[in-house]
Motif scaffolding. Sequence first.
Motif, short mmCIF file in Angstrom:
data_model
loop_
_atom_site.label_atom_id
_atom_site.label_comp_id
_atom_site.label_asym_id
_atom_site.label_seq_id
_atom_site.Cartn_x
_atom_site.Cartn_y
_atom_site.Cartn_z
N LEU A 69 0.80 -1.23 0.00
CA LEU A 69 0.00 0.00 0.00
C LEU A 69 0.84 1.29 0.00
CD1 LEU A 69 -2.79 1.30 0.05
CD2 LEU A 69 -2.75 1.11 2.55
N PRO A 70 1.86 1.42 0.86
CA PRO A 70 2.63 2.69 0.83
C PRO A 70 3.27 2.97 -0.52
CG PRO A 70 3.10 1.46 2.83
CD PRO A 70 2.31 0.54 1.94
N GLU A 71 3.81 1.91 -1.17
CA GLU A 71 4.44 2.10 -2.48
C GLU A 71 3.39 2.47 -3.54
OE1 GLU A 71 6.68 -1.26 -3.80
OE2 GLU A 71 7.09 -0.39 -5.78
N ALA A 72 2.24 1.81 -3.49
CA ALA A 72 1.18 2.09 -4.46
C ALA A 72 0.69 3.53 -4.32
CB ALA A 72 0.03 1.10 -4.27
N VAL A 73 0.42 3.96 -3.07
CA VAL A 73 -0.10 5.31 -2.86
C VAL A 73 0.96 6.35 -3.21
CG1 VAL A 73 -0.87 6.92 -1.07
CG2 VAL A 73 -1.83 4.62 -1.17
N GLU A 74 2.23 6.07 -2.90
CA GLU A 74 3.28 7.04 -3.23
C GLU A 74 3.38 7.24 -4.74
OE1 GLU A 74 7.14 6.10 -1.76
OE2 GLU A 74 7.91 8.11 -2.18
N ARG A 75 3.33 6.16 -5.51
CA ARG A 75 3.41 6.29 -6.97
C ARG A 75 2.20 7.07 -7.51
NH1 ARG A 75 5.76 0.94 -9.96
NH2 ARG A 75 7.43 0.43 -8.51
N LEU A 76 1.02 6.77 -6.96
CA LEU A 76 -0.19 7.48 -7.39
C LEU A 76 -0.10 8.96 -7.05
CD1 LEU A 76 -3.08 7.75 -8.39
CD2 LEU A 76 -3.87 6.74 -6.25
N ALA A 77 0.34 9.26 -5.83
CA ALA A 77 0.40 10.66 -5.40
C ALA A 77 1.43 11.44 -6.20
CB ALA A 77 0.74 10.72 -3.91
N ARG A 78 2.58 10.84 -6.45
CA ARG A 78 3.66 11.54 -7.14
C ARG A 78 3.35 11.81 -8.62
NH1 ARG A 78 4.09 12.33 -2.71
NH2 ARG A 78 5.67 11.59 -1.24
N GLU A 81 2.70 8.97 4.50
CA GLU A 81 2.40 8.38 5.81
C GLU A 81 0.97 8.70 6.25
OE1 GLU A 81 5.01 9.75 8.83
OE2 GLU A 81 3.96 8.74 10.46
N LYS A 82 0.55 9.95 5.99
CA LYS A 82 -0.82 10.34 6.36
C LYS A 82 -1.85 9.76 5.39
CE LYS A 82 0.73 14.62 8.51
NZ LYS A 82 0.84 16.10 8.37
N LEU A 83 -1.50 9.73 4.11
CA LEU A 83 -2.45 9.22 3.13
C LEU A 83 -2.82 7.76 3.37
CD1 LEU A 83 -1.11 10.77 -0.23
CD2 LEU A 83 -3.13 11.45 1.05
N VAL A 84 -1.86 6.95 3.82
CA VAL A 84 -2.14 5.51 3.99
C VAL A 84 -2.74 5.18 5.34
CG1 VAL A 84 -0.31 4.88 2.37
CG2 VAL A 84 0.20 4.97 4.82
N ASP A 85 -2.85 6.19 6.21
CA ASP A 85 -3.47 5.98 7.53
C ASP A 85 -4.97 6.27 7.41
OD1 ASP A 85 -4.47 6.07 10.07
OD2 ASP A 85 -2.87 7.31 10.89
N PRO A 86 -5.83 5.25 7.48
CA PRO A 86 -7.27 5.48 7.26
C PRO A 86 -7.85 6.58 8.15
CG PRO A 86 -6.80 3.13 7.36
CD PRO A 86 -5.53 3.83 7.77
N GLU A 87 -7.27 6.79 9.32
CA GLU A 87 -7.78 7.83 10.22
C GLU A 87 -7.39 9.22 9.74
OE1 GLU A 87 -9.78 7.40 12.82
OE2 GLU A 87 -9.87 5.27 12.33
N ARG A 88 -6.36 9.31 8.88
CA ARG A 88 -5.87 10.64 8.47
C ARG A 88 -5.97 10.87 6.96
NH1 ARG A 88 -0.12 11.66 11.16
NH2 ARG A 88 0.33 9.56 10.40
N THR A 89 -6.45 9.89 6.22
CA THR A 89 -6.51 10.02 4.77
C THR A 89 -7.34 11.22 4.33
OG1 THR A 89 -6.34 7.61 4.54
CG2 THR A 89 -7.13 8.84 2.63
N ASP A 90 -8.56 11.34 4.85
CA ASP A 90 -9.45 12.41 4.42
C ASP A 90 -8.88 13.79 4.75
OD1 ASP A 90 -11.32 10.76 3.25
OD2 ASP A 90 -12.55 10.60 5.06
N VAL A 91 -8.31 13.93 5.95
CA VAL A 91 -7.74 15.23 6.33
C VAL A 91 -6.59 15.60 5.40
CG1 VAL A 91 -6.48 16.47 8.13
CG2 VAL A 91 -8.44 15.05 8.74
N ALA A 92 -5.72 14.62 5.09
CA ALA A 92 -4.59 14.89 4.21
C ALA A 92 -5.07 15.30 2.81
CB ALA A 92 -3.69 13.66 4.12
N LEU A 93 -6.09 14.62 2.30
CA LEU A 93 -6.60 14.95 0.97
C LEU A 93 -7.31 16.31 0.98
CD1 LEU A 93 -7.94 11.45 -0.10
CD2 LEU A 93 -5.90 12.60 -0.94
N ASP A 94 -8.05 16.60 2.04
CA ASP A 94 -8.71 17.92 2.14
C ASP A 94 -7.68 19.04 2.17
OD1 ASP A 94 -11.16 16.72 2.14
OD2 ASP A 94 -11.50 16.88 4.29
#
Length: 332
Positions: free
Chosen positions: A241-250, A260-273
């Motif tokens: 998951l961290p590698e997949a999300v990093e490639r998508l984000a970059r 780190e925040k994007l892959v944490d379900p508790e912090r994903t929405d805040v990071a995206l907002d």
Amino acid sequence: MFARAIGDPLRYGYAVGRVRVLEARLLGRSTYERLADAPAFEDQKRILSETVYGGLLERAHTSVDVELALDRALEELYVDLLERSNLPEPFVSLLRVQHDYDNLKAKLRAEALGIPIDEMLEPLGRVPAEAFGPTGRLTGRLAETEAAARASAAGPDGQLMPEIADRVVDAAMLTDMRLNAEESGSAFLRDLVRLLIDSGNVRVFVRGRARELTAAAVWPMLPEGGSLERRDLAALYRLPLPEAVERLARAGELRRASVEKLVDPERTDVALDTELARFLHRAHRIAVGPEPVLAYVMSMRSQNQAVRTLLLGKLAGVSVDVLRGRMRETVV
């Protein structure tokens, strides 16, 4: 015709003037902190008494009252800013489309949970809210999306799984927005929708992995039009998951976000907002055109969501520390 109507900056002169006045009334970080720290819901109402929410929350005592008051705040904004400013209808439609899909999610969720739908519907979309009720009938793209969500979210016992239905409906909403943005000819709108699609795909990755869904299962939840092709997303989903999300984000506008925040379900929405707020901040600086109007409306939506979280959290007895944690990184 659509591109000319939505892209003509002269059509936005009055609305942008209104936006410049209204921007000064957006809530600041200190107000959010005071709302989080307030001892009780009645104290929060006093803090908001001099804002756009003051009169609307005056008689609010329950979570339903709060939801209705916040919906009313957005409705008044749409009438005052969008309709009285005589903005191009395609532009207004682009802003209202999200509420149609929110109502479709409410319909499916109410059915899955066996609860009444009436108080869950928003009167803010292009389609009348009654069409989503027990006696209503949906047509066109909404009807197709409902059928697709039911097919993808049916559990082994036939019971609808609301979270999966939500993701399928979100994908259809983003596709609808992408088609509107492409037709508009506005580079800003195209970039904005691409960011929203990338954000939606990050949510699918994080929540899909948490539920141990296969790449085939998440396929209907991945819309076209993001920074990566859909087939590439399906391949990425199989990586850690961290590698997949990093490639998508970059690959796009999320490159500044913390993986780190994007892959944490508790912090994903805040990071995206937070990334969305950064993007919209650029639009506020454009002198005239659809961009500052769109940015203000989306900022108001984000503000509504933050206020909803704080008020409902207080009514539910959520601790000050938890509320502060949810608000700490939200910048509207």
